[in-house]
Design a protein around this motif. Structure first.
Motif, PDB file in Angstrom:
ATOM      1  N   PRO A 162       0.829  -1.216   0.000  1.00 14.33           N
ATOM      2  CA  PRO A 162       0.000   0.000   0.000  1.00 14.33           C
ATOM      3  C   PRO A 162       0.861   1.262   0.000  1.00 14.33           C
ATOM      4  N   LEU A 163       0.318   2.314  -0.571  1.00  8.45           N
ATOM      5  CA  LEU A 163       1.059   3.577  -0.670  1.00  8.45           C
ATOM      6  C   LEU A 163       1.038   4.355   0.635  1.00  8.45           C
ATOM      7  N   LEU A 164      -0.108   4.337   1.302  1.00 10.15           N
ATOM      8  CA  LEU A 164      -0.281   5.159   2.497  1.00 10.15           C
ATOM      9  C   LEU A 164      -0.293   4.317   3.764  1.00 10.15           C
ATOM     10  N   PHE A 165       0.133   4.936   4.837  1.00  7.39           N
ATOM     11  CA  PHE A 165       0.058   4.337   6.165  1.00  7.39           C
ATOM     12  C   PHE A 165      -0.888   5.195   6.980  1.00  7.39           C
ATOM     13  N   ARG A 166      -1.976   4.589   7.442  1.00  7.77           N
ATOM     14  CA  ARG A 166      -2.985   5.309   8.213  1.00  7.77           C
ATOM     15  C   ARG A 166      -2.870   4.889   9.671  1.00  7.77           C
ATOM     16  N   GLN A 167      -2.643   5.853  10.530  1.00  9.42           N
ATOM     17  CA  GLN A 167      -2.446   5.566  11.951  1.00  9.42           C
ATOM     18  C   GLN A 167      -3.341   6.463  12.791  1.00  9.42           C
ATOM     19  N   VAL A 168      -3.941   5.891  13.823  1.00 10.62           N
ATOM     20  CA  VAL A 168      -4.821   6.659  14.704  1.00 10.62           C
ATOM     21  C   VAL A 168      -3.964   7.575  15.576  1.00 10.62           C
ATOM     22  N   ARG A 169      -4.277   8.859  15.525  1.00 13.94           N
ATOM     23  CA  ARG A 169      -3.609   9.845  16.372  1.00 13.94           C
ATOM     24  C   ARG A 169      -4.669  10.645  17.118  1.00 13.94           C
ATOM     25  N   VAL A 170      -4.246  11.374  18.112  1.00 20.67           N
ATOM     26  CA  VAL A 170      -5.162  12.158  18.939  1.00 20.67           C
ATOM     27  C   VAL A 170      -5.005  13.628  18.574  1.00 20.67           C
ATOM     28  N   GLY A 171      -6.138  14.278  18.290  1.00 21.26           N
ATOM     29  CA  GLY A 171      -6.129  15.676  17.897  1.00 21.26           C
ATOM     30  C   GLY A 171      -6.597  16.602  19.006  1.00 21.26           C
ATOM     31  N   ARG A 172      -7.128  17.741  18.604  1.00 19.68           N
ATOM     32  CA  ARG A 172      -7.561  18.750  19.565  1.00 19.68           C
ATOM     33  C   ARG A 172      -8.684  18.219  20.443  1.00 19.68           C
ATOM     34  N   ASP A 173      -8.593  18.522  21.733  1.00 18.43           N
ATOM     35  CA  ASP A 173      -9.591  18.114  22.726  1.00 18.43           C
ATOM     36  C   ASP A 173      -9.752  16.599  22.802  1.00 18.43           C
ATOM     37  N   GLY A 174      -8.708  15.857  22.440  1.00 26.80           N
ATOM     38  CA  GLY A 174      -8.731  14.402  22.590  1.00 26.80           C
ATOM     39  C   GLY A 174      -9.441  13.648  21.485  1.00 26.80           C
ATOM     40  N   ARG A 222       3.237  17.954  17.938  1.00 29.68           N
ATOM     41  CA  ARG A 222       3.199  16.701  17.181  1.00 29.68           C
ATOM     42  C   ARG A 222       1.953  15.911  17.561  1.00 29.68           C
ATOM     43  N   PRO A 223       1.243  15.293  16.577  1.00 30.13           N
ATOM     44  CA  PRO A 223       0.051  14.501  16.915  1.00 30.13           C
ATOM     45  C   PRO A 223       0.424  13.228  17.667  1.00 30.13           C
ATOM     46  N   PRO A 224      -0.028  13.070  18.913  1.00 30.45           N
ATOM     47  CA  PRO A 224       0.380  11.916  19.715  1.00 30.45           C
ATOM     48  C   PRO A 224      -0.454  10.669  19.434  1.00 30.45           C
ATOM     49  N   LEU A 225       0.092   9.536  19.828  1.00 24.38           N
ATOM     50  CA  LEU A 225      -0.626   8.263  19.770  1.00 24.38           C
ATOM     51  C   LEU A 225      -1.551   8.147  20.975  1.00 24.38           C
ATOM     52  N   PRO A 226      -2.636   7.370  20.857  1.00 27.80           N
ATOM     53  CA  PRO A 226      -3.539   7.200  22.009  1.00 27.80           C
ATOM     54  C   PRO A 226      -2.824   6.656  23.242  1.00 27.80           C
ATOM     55  N   ARG A 227      -1.859   5.737  23.050  1.00 22.55           N
ATOM     56  CA  ARG A 227      -1.162   5.180  24.213  1.00 22.55           C
ATOM     57  C   ARG A 227      -0.257   6.224  24.885  1.00 22.55           C
ATOM     58  N   GLU A 228       0.221   7.199  24.100  1.00 28.36           N
ATOM     59  CA  GLU A 228       0.987   8.291  24.703  1.00 28.36           C
ATOM     60  C   GLU A 228       0.081   9.167  25.561  1.00 28.36           C
ATOM     61  N   VAL A 229      -1.094   9.491  25.015  1.00 29.00           N
ATOM     62  CA  VAL A 229      -2.034  10.363  25.726  1.00 29.00           C
ATOM     63  C   VAL A 229      -2.480   9.714  27.036  1.00 29.00           C
ATOM     64  N   ALA A 230      -2.563   8.387  27.057  1.00 28.20           N
ATOM     65  CA  ALA A 230      -2.977   7.682  28.272  1.00 28.20           C
ATOM     66  C   ALA A 230      -1.987   7.886  29.414  1.00 28.20           C
ATOM     67  N   THR A 231      -0.730   8.214  29.083  1.00 25.76           N
ATOM     68  CA  THR A 231       0.298   8.422  30.119  1.00 25.76           C
ATOM     69  C   THR A 231       0.508   9.897  30.452  1.00 25.76           C
ATOM     70  N   TYR A 232      -0.240  10.794  29.818  1.00 26.43           N
ATOM     71  CA  TYR A 232      -0.043  12.228  30.029  1.00 26.43           C
ATOM     72  C   TYR A 232      -0.398  12.628  31.456  1.00 26.43           C
ATOM     73  N   GLN A 259      -1.275  17.321  29.095  1.00 28.69           N
ATOM     74  CA  GLN A 259      -2.602  17.354  28.478  1.00 28.69           C
ATOM     75  C   GLN A 259      -2.919  18.699  27.840  1.00 28.69           C
ATOM     76  N   ARG A 260      -2.192  19.756  28.227  1.00 27.81           N
ATOM     77  CA  ARG A 260      -2.416  21.063  27.615  1.00 27.81           C
ATOM     78  C   ARG A 260      -2.047  21.052  26.132  1.00 27.81           C
ATOM     79  N   ARG A 261      -1.228  20.087  25.701  1.00 32.55           N
ATOM     80  CA  ARG A 261      -0.882  19.978  24.283  1.00 32.55           C
ATOM     81  C   ARG A 261      -2.118  19.762  23.422  1.00 32.55           C
ATOM     82  N   LEU A 262      -3.159  19.179  24.012  1.00 35.21           N
ATOM     83  CA  LEU A 262      -4.357  18.822  23.260  1.00 35.21           C
ATOM     84  C   LEU A 262      -5.338  19.980  23.123  1.00 35.21           C
ATOM     85  N   ARG A 263      -4.954  21.172  23.579  1.00 30.21           N
ATOM     86  CA  ARG A 263      -5.861  22.319  23.482  1.00 30.21           C
ATOM     87  C   ARG A 263      -5.843  22.956  22.098  1.00 30.21           C
ATOM     88  N   VAL A 264      -4.898  22.579  21.262  1.00 34.23           N
ATOM     89  CA  VAL A 264      -4.827  23.094  19.892  1.00 34.23           C
ATOM     90  C   VAL A 264      -4.711  21.922  18.926  1.00 34.23           C
TER      91      VAL A 264
END
Length: 475
Positions: free
Chosen positions: A314-326, A400-410, A415-420
């Motif tokens: 496949p050409l693209l790699f799609r990965q779940v990341r966490v955006g603004r406000d989780g 940088r857009p974090p992974l869900p497992r990273e956010v779980a350890t915040y 967690q203020r990183r997720l405000r934007v």
């Protein structure tokens, strides 16, 4: 070496004066030539007839105006925008005085020469100061042009200030010791800075140590009266006194100092995270991402052909990341790893001793494909994220857009990183990328969130090109 470097600092004003003089003479010559060749503001007066008198006087007045506004003071070099402001303001004053003086004296100064001299001269002087500053920063990173620094305060405050100064070696501050309150009998701080004496004995210790700068941090002295007396004692010594409040990672745009009754009060504006989510930034992202998508179409095609030809995957790699406000989203990237990369990941975690903190990256990762090497080196693999930006999942600039497992350890701070919205590039990328520690990356992201401005976004985008082409920290 430190002593020699410190004495060399006294030559910075002279160096700036020589650079300014050379640039003004060069600009004057170009303005004279341009006036004759371009015929700007044609008149019956010959330029050569007036420049013999007006030229040297105008250049001398220009330099005197810069000096009068403090453009050659020792404390303006190396950091901040004050140096540039003084040069520009002095240039405007010199231009105004020249124009008014010629008008009152009825001196026929060529308008074309006058216009070209200042239109070319102001940017040239600012550029000259910029190049001088870069030379200073480069020298300081190599251990030259350093200032010997004493930090007065409680041991914890001393270590806080020292950590900031060590983190920014381009400032040129070399910490040689600490001064603590009289009741503190420790021989060194927790970070290993030797305690040379008490803060109320600053004058004698500055003389004995040969310090160039003394920082007064929190807990240094018990009252404003003690501070005043210590400053009086320091008058007899050639030392710069700096008060370092217990405030870090706040941009100058959010700080205002207003003296009230002889007491300098520092006003700190609220964090600007909410401003980073408004329509102005979103419109900039929308227009910017659309233009970049169109511009990078040829690069997209080259990348897709290389990936497909290598293994047909496949050409693209799609990965779940966490955006603004989780909110979670699929972050798009060109695939740079083998198709069974996830199966190999657990083995690499064990081999590298990965503890789960931060995003796992390693040099010479065996999972990376041959085309993936150059895609990562020049960050081409991240170009599909422009579609994430266009869609509103991401921004051109942000943490940088974090992974869900990273956010779980915040913790609460992280967690203020997720405000934007997360960004394709950010302070972490232009400051070292993968070479940064996890704690340093978090600190830079929090600084961005709390001190956002559109001007800072533009600055980061400009620096990103240098970081990408240098490939520093990219793997």
């Amino acid at each position: 070496m430190t002593a020699r470097a410190s004495r060399a600092l006294s030559y910075l004003p002279l160096s700036a004066l020589i650079i300014d003089l050379g640039l003004i003479i060069g600009v004057g010559s170009l303005a004279s030539l341009g006036r004759q060749r371009l015929g700007v503001f044609e008149s019956s007066v010959r330029v050569a007839d007036t420049l013999g008198i007006a030229g040297p006087l105008m250049m001398l007045g220009w330099l005197l105006a810069i000096a009068a506004l403090g453009g050659y003071r020792d404390n303006v070099f190396g950091a901040g925008t004050d140096e540039y402001k003084r040069v520009v303001q002095a240039s405007m004053i010199a231009a105004g005085l020249t124009g008014v003086g010629c008008y009152l004296a009825k001196f026929p100064l060529s308008r074309g020469f006058f216009l070209l001299a200042f239109v070319l001269g102001v940017p040239a002087l600012v550029l000259g100061r910029l190049l001088l500053r870069r030379a200073i920063h480069s020298a300081r990173r190599r251990g030259a042009l350093l200032q010997r620094v004493l930090i007065a305060g409680s041991r914890s405050h001393v270590d806080e200030v020292a950590s900031v100064l060590r983190r920014e070696p381009w400032l040129g501050y070399h910490v040689i010791g600490a001064l603590t309150p009289a009741w503190d009998l420790s021989e060194e701080t927790k970070s290993g800075i030797p305690v040379l004496g008490n803060a109320d004995e600053a004058g004698d210790i500055v003389h004995d140590s040969g310090a160039d700068v003394i920082f007064f941090a929190g807990g240094a002295l018990g009252s404003a009266g003690q501070m005043r007396k210590v400053v009086w004692d320091l008058e007899a010594h050639d030392v710069q006194v700096i008060v370092a409040p217990s405030v870090t990672d706040i941009s100058s745009d959010r700080i205002r100092v207003r003296p009230v009754g002889g007491l300098p009060l520092m006003h700190i504006d609220p964090p600007t995270a909410i401003d980073a989510s408004r329509w102005g930034k979103r419109l900039f992202d929308l227009v910017g991402s659309a233009c970049l998508i169109v511009a990078f179409v040829p690069l997209y095609l080259v990348a897709m052909i290389q990936i497909k030809r290598f293994d047909g995957g496949p050409l693209l790699f799609r990965q779940v990341r966490v955006g603004r406000d989780g909110e979670e989203f699929f972050c798009l990237k060109f695939r740079t790893m083998v198709t069974n990369a996830e199966e190999v990941l657990a083995k690499l975690h064990a081999e590298q001793g990965y503890d789960g903190e931060g995003l796992f990256k390693m040099k010479d990762d065996p999972r990376i494909t041959r085309p993936g090497t150059w895609l990562r080196r020049f960050s081409v693999d991240e170009l599909p994220q422009l579609f994430n930006v266009f869609r509103g999942d991401m921004s051109l600039v942000g943490p940088r857009p974090p992974l869900p497992r990273e956010v779980a350890t915040y913790d609460l701070d992280a967690q203020r990183r997720l405000r934007v919205r997360p960004g394709m590039t950010g302070l972490w990328q232009v400051s070292g990328r993968s070479d940064l520690s996890w704690a340093e990356a978090i600190r830079l992201d929090l600084y961005y969130v709390d001190n956002w401005s559109m001007l800072q976004d533009l600055s980061i985008l400009g620096k990103t090109f240098g970081a990408v082409f240098s490939s520093r920290g990219a793997y």
